[in-house]
Design a protein around this motif. Structure first.
Motif, PDB file in Angstrom:
ATOM      1  N   VAL A  91       0.860  -1.032   0.345  1.00 52.37           N
ATOM      2  CA  VAL A  91      -0.126   0.364   0.112  1.00 52.37           C
ATOM      3  C   VAL A  91       1.429   1.175   0.202  1.00 52.37           C
ATOM      4  N   ALA A  92      -0.001   2.617  -0.730  1.00 59.63           N
ATOM      5  CA  ALA A  92       0.775   3.753  -0.508  1.00 59.63           C
ATOM      6  C   ALA A  92       0.368   4.269   0.849  1.00 59.63           C
ATOM      7  N   THR A  93       1.628   5.415   1.556  1.00 62.15           N
ATOM      8  CA  THR A  93       0.738   6.347   2.148  1.00 62.15           C
ATOM      9  C   THR A  93       2.356   7.402   2.079  1.00 62.15           C
ATOM     10  N   ARG A  94       1.827   8.406   2.996  1.00 64.28           N
ATOM     11  CA  ARG A  94       2.425   9.793   3.405  1.00 64.28           C
ATOM     12  C   ARG A  94       3.727   9.090   4.799  1.00 64.28           C
ATOM     13  N   VAL A  95       4.757   9.014   4.727  1.00 65.97           N
ATOM     14  CA  VAL A  95       5.219   8.923   5.770  1.00 65.97           C
ATOM     15  C   VAL A  95       6.384  10.203   6.089  1.00 65.97           C
ATOM     16  N   ARG A  96       6.295  11.194   7.652  1.00 62.33           N
ATOM     17  CA  ARG A  96       7.011  12.007   7.505  1.00 62.33           C
ATOM     18  C   ARG A  96       8.378  11.925   8.132  1.00 62.33           C
ATOM     19  N   VAL A  97       9.856  12.499   8.088  1.00 68.39           N
ATOM     20  CA  VAL A  97      10.099  11.659   8.792  1.00 68.39           C
ATOM     21  C   VAL A  97      10.856  13.570   9.436  1.00 68.39           C
ATOM     22  N   GLY A  98      11.389  13.629  10.201  1.00 69.77           N
ATOM     23  CA  GLY A  98      12.125  15.288  11.015  1.00 69.77           C
ATOM     24  C   GLY A  98      11.045  15.905   9.700  1.00 69.77           C
TER      25      GLY A  98
END
Length: 150
Positions: A91-98
């Motif tokens: 599946v695809a999703t947004r990830v936030r790192v910093g």
């Protein structure tokens, strides 16, 4: 929201999955893994090329769970670190790192015996992150995971 210079991250980071309402989940950065994976339970294929699953955001207790419904990007056979092949949903999703946010693909897998519930592989790291394997939690301190209720 990519930056022109890669964001320095450690071998383990506290990250967010904003589309799913999950924040401060611990992810292991793994430059040896091509793909990213997340620990899920109770996978159910739904009509319309969708899948429903539960993310266990808190590794220690397993109590903090979030039910997610997502479009299936594709299915494929994946060889795990112990050499076994499994059919997996992606599946695809947004990830936030910093301060960096990007859309990534995640393999839905059983990682309950692994130290981290999530793994960020080379495809997710490419172009945006530089990993310092001697450090952890570079972008922010380790915090307890949170799940936004709908």
């Amino acid at each position: 929201m990519s930056h022109s210079h890669p964001t320095l991250i450690g071998w383990k980071e506290s990250i967010d999955l904003p589309d799913w309402g999950i924040s401060d989940i611990t992810a292991k950065t793994d430059t040896g893994a091509r793909r990213s994976a997340i620990d899920v339970e109770n996978i159910v294929e739904l009509p319309g090329n969708r899948v429903q699953f539960e993310v266990a955001a808190d590794r220690r207790t397993g109590q903090l769970k979030k039910t997610v419904i997502a479009d299936i990007e594709h299915q494929t056979h994946v060889r795990s670190s112990n050499g076994q092949q499994h059919e997996r949903y992606f599946v695809a999703t947004r990830v936030r790192v910093g301060e960096t946010e990007k859309k990534i693909e995640l393999s839905l897998s059983n990682r309950k015996h692994m130290q981290c519930r999530m793994l960020l592989g080379r495809l997710a790291l490419s172009g945006d992150f530089l990993v310092d394997c001697s450090k952890s939690f570079v972008t922010r301190p380790n915090r307890k995971p949170k799940v936004r209720k709908r």
